[in-house]
Design a protein around this motif. Structure first.
Motif, PDB file in Angstrom:
ATOM      1  N   LEU A  74       0.821  -1.212   0.000  1.00 49.14           N
ATOM      2  CA  LEU A  74       0.000   0.000   0.000  1.00 49.14           C
ATOM      3  C   LEU A  74       0.853   1.258   0.000  1.00 49.14           C
ATOM      4  N   HIS A  75       1.876   1.324   0.851  1.00 49.69           N
ATOM      5  CA  HIS A  75       2.664   2.558   0.916  1.00 49.69           C
ATOM      6  C   HIS A  75       3.428   2.817  -0.387  1.00 49.69           C
ATOM      7  N   GLN A  76       3.779   1.744  -1.105  1.00 50.81           N
ATOM      8  CA  GLN A  76       4.445   1.924  -2.395  1.00 50.81           C
ATOM      9  C   GLN A  76       3.476   2.465  -3.439  1.00 50.81           C
ATOM     10  N   LEU A  77       2.253   1.920  -3.449  1.00 51.73           N
ATOM     11  CA  LEU A  77       1.234   2.405  -4.381  1.00 51.73           C
ATOM     12  C   LEU A  77       0.884   3.863  -4.107  1.00 51.73           C
ATOM     13  N   LEU A  78       0.760   4.211  -2.840  1.00 55.48           N
ATOM     14  CA  LEU A  78       0.404   5.596  -2.490  1.00 55.48           C
ATOM     15  C   LEU A  78       1.517   6.559  -2.880  1.00 55.48           C
ATOM     16  N   ARG A  79       2.774   6.122  -2.737  1.00 54.06           N
ATOM     17  CA  ARG A  79       3.881   6.974  -3.164  1.00 54.06           C
ATOM     18  C   ARG A  79       3.819   7.234  -4.669  1.00 54.06           C
ATOM     19  N   ASP A  80       3.541   6.180  -5.452  1.00 52.32           N
ATOM     20  CA  ASP A  80       3.465   6.326  -6.905  1.00 52.32           C
ATOM     21  C   ASP A  80       2.317   7.245  -7.308  1.00 52.32           C
ATOM     22  N   LEU A  81       1.169   7.121  -6.633  1.00 52.07           N
ATOM     23  CA  LEU A  81       0.028   7.986  -6.948  1.00 52.07           C
ATOM     24  C   LEU A  81       0.311   9.437  -6.569  1.00 52.07           C
ATOM     25  N   TRP A 412       6.913   6.268   4.877  1.00 48.20           N
ATOM     26  CA  TRP A 412       7.831   5.594   3.955  1.00 48.20           C
ATOM     27  C   TRP A 412       8.006   6.427   2.686  1.00 48.20           C
ATOM     28  N   GLY A 413       6.903   6.956   2.159  1.00 51.67           N
ATOM     29  CA  GLY A 413       6.974   7.766   0.946  1.00 51.67           C
ATOM     30  C   GLY A 413       7.766   9.045   1.156  1.00 51.67           C
ATOM     31  N   ILE A 414       7.623   9.667   2.331  1.00 51.55           N
ATOM     32  CA  ILE A 414       8.407  10.866   2.640  1.00 51.55           C
ATOM     33  C   ILE A 414       9.890  10.505   2.702  1.00 51.55           C
ATOM     34  N   GLY A 415      10.193   9.362   3.270  1.00 49.05           N
ATOM     35  CA  GLY A 415      11.578   8.926   3.355  1.00 49.05           C
ATOM     36  C   GLY A 415      12.192   8.564   2.014  1.00 49.05           C
ATOM     37  N   ARG A 416      11.358   8.304   1.015  1.00 44.96           N
ATOM     38  CA  ARG A 416      11.848   7.949  -0.324  1.00 44.96           C
ATOM     39  C   ARG A 416      11.595   9.067  -1.337  1.00 44.96           C
ATOM     40  N   SER A 417      11.304  10.271  -0.885  1.00 41.49           N
ATOM     41  CA  SER A 417      10.974  11.368  -1.794  1.00 41.49           C
ATOM     42  C   SER A 417      12.235  12.005  -2.371  1.00 41.49           C
ATOM     43  N   ALA A 418      12.275  12.105  -3.695  1.00 43.69           N
ATOM     44  CA  ALA A 418      13.419  12.747  -4.364  1.00 43.69           C
ATOM     45  C   ALA A 418      13.443  14.242  -4.120  1.00 43.69           C
TER      46      ALA A 418
END
Length: 497
Positions: A74-81, A412-418
């Motif tokens: 889920l957190h990977q999908l939300l990051r992509d969206l 997780w998405g914040i931690g992987r944000s470019a």
């Protein structure tokens, strides 16, 4: 526009099928089309009226569930969206209106500026079943009960002073871990060793003893299964009006079976302590602390056995999972990156010198090890989504968030944000060597434990275990993969089990 297109399609279907199926087919299709069209129109008008955050087009009934593809977390999908729809995004997940946050600035609005509005956590149906209806620190709503149990847990287990008091327990268990690994012949199942250690430490602190049955089907395995069960959603979570369906699913049967095991185990702990108290043999642990409070009636509500077991499970599970998962990821990344492991070992061995063991007083000197731990928290955020429920209408990021909306802060998405991190998909501890960013809830670029009063109160406890265990493992042993496996071949696929 969508409404008229649907009617046109329905009319063509009616003409094509009328002769074969009779005119009842035309009326049925028109009725369904009218219902679907009305839902589309109502949805669009509601969005425009409320000024909801942007998001993908939603289908009637299921909303955006069709976007949650199997095989991706889920957190990977939300990051992509969020890359497409922005740092604040609206999704309709079944019957759940959901706002997804993917930036530190808006995360601060939710978890700090408007903390009072977003104080409550959602209670997934399996979590409520496994965790005694949510009568614990993790899930109970904000109020007198939550404030009291949080005070109990912090004062007796999780404060900095208490964490220091448990230093001897940590040192003894880590020494046992090192000895067990050193005497093991052949390959070492490090993950299993670390799981047993984290369970032993928290067990000695919470219930006054450790449990030897740490193999498959044992105590550690049971606690790990509880943690795994709490991931994900069931149909009852996405469609609360249909929650009754979950009672007929195989998953519900597995949850009931696991709960019976857990409940019997916790009942045994309480009974054992009550028997010891009658015999005048009362040890100093968290169970007896709670039993003392129960006898005195110090709280504004009766502390029943139900509450006792809920809090025990909360402390045992919470004290195990974060530390265990973080250390497993850390050792996996170090083995996969030999240069980083050698650099950490060089720092350790130069700092410790001829001493036989790393002492906790040595830890403040290990600056590179601290960078590794921060990078693990960023790269493999153990709680990837921080979930809250809005208690009232609120404005977040300039958009309207209605009361009862599920809010997901994608840590997780914040931690992987470019936009925040350079080379975010690479494991680079050196990024923290000159950075003041920390993981204790003040820097929203890195929030593995959440933030605010509802953040995890066990930060000091978890960090104390993680630091000393990683330091000892790297100081005493040189690690490599078995059977000539190359580091780059190590499977780092993330999953929920």
């Amino acid at each position: 526009m969508a409404y008229f297109l649907l009617n046109a399609v329905a009319l063509k279907l009616c003409i094509a099928k009328a002769q074969l199926w009779g005119w009842w087919y035309e009326y049925a299709v028109l009725l369904v089309t009218l219902i679907i069209g009305s839902l589309f129109v109502h949805q669009r008008r509601r969005d425009n009226r409320l000024n909801l955050p942007p998001g993908p087009w939603r289908l009637p009934v299921i909303g955006n569930l069709h976007l949650l593809l199997p095989g991706k977390l889920l957190h990977q999908l939300l990051r992509d969206l969020s890359v497409k729809y922005g740092p604040i995004m609206f999704l309709q997940l079944g019957q759940l209106p959901t706002v997804v946050i993917s930036s530190p600035e808006i995360a601060r609005e939710v978890l700090q500026t408007n903390e009072r509005v977003f104080f409550d956590r959602p209670s997934p149906c399996y979590c409520k079943y496994l965790l005694y209806g949510g009568d614990n620190l993790s899930l109970s709503p904000y109020g007198t009960f939550w404030r009291n149990v949080r005070k109990l847990c912090v004062m007796e287990l999780l404060s900095n002073r208490k964490v220091q008091d448990f230093r001897e327990v940590r040192e003894e268990e880590v020494a046992t871990l090192i000895q067990d690994i050193a005497t093991t012949t052949g390959m070492v199942n490090l993950s299993r060793f670390v799981l047993c250690l984290t369970n032993n430490v928290v067990s000695r602190i919470v219930v006054g003893k450790k449990y030897r049955e740490n193999g498959v089907g044992g105590y550690a395995d049971m606690v790990n299964k509880v943690a795994n069960m709490l991931h994900g959603y069931s149909i009852g979570d996405l469609f609360p009006s249909m929650q009754w369906i979950t009672f007929f699913t195989p998953m519900h049967a597995r949850v009931r079976h696991l709960f019976r095991r857990v409940d019997a185990f916790l009942d045994g702990i309480v009974e054992e302590h009550l028997k010891e108290r009658k015999n005048g043999d009362k040890i100093k642990d968290f169970v007896n602390y709670l039993l003392d409070i129960q006898e005195r009636g110090d709280l504004h509500f009766p502390l029943t056995r139900h509450h006792l077991k809920a809090l025990l499970l909360d402390m045992i599970g919470g004290g195990t999972e974060t530390s265990y998962v973080t250390m497993t990821w850390a050792m996996s990344e170090l083995i996969r990156n030999p240069r980083i492991m050698r650099k950490a070992q060089e720092e350790l061995r130069n700092t410790i010198g001829e001493k036989p063991m790393v002492e906790e007083s040595d830890l403040p000197k290990l600056t590179y090890l601290k960078c590794i731990i921060k990078e693990i928290f960023r790269f493999h955020t153990q709680i990837p989504i921080i979930a809250r429920v809005s208690r009232e209408d609120c404005i977040i990021g300039g958009y309207h968030v209605p009361a009862g909306t599920r809010v997901m802060v994608n840590a997780w998405g914040i931690g992987r944000s470019a936009k925040i991190w350079e080379n975010p998909d690479q494991f680079i501890p050196e990024r923290f060597e000159k950075s003041t960013i920390d993981f204790k809830g003040q820097d929203f670029e890195l929030i593995p434990f959440g933030a605010g009063r509802r953040g995890c109160p066990g930060i000091s406890y978890a960090n104390s275990v993680i630091e000393i265990v990683l330091a000892q493992l790297l100081f005493h042993f040189d690690w490599e993969l078995p059977n000539g496996t190359k580091p780059e071949e190590l499977d780092m696929t993330e999953n929920t089990s």
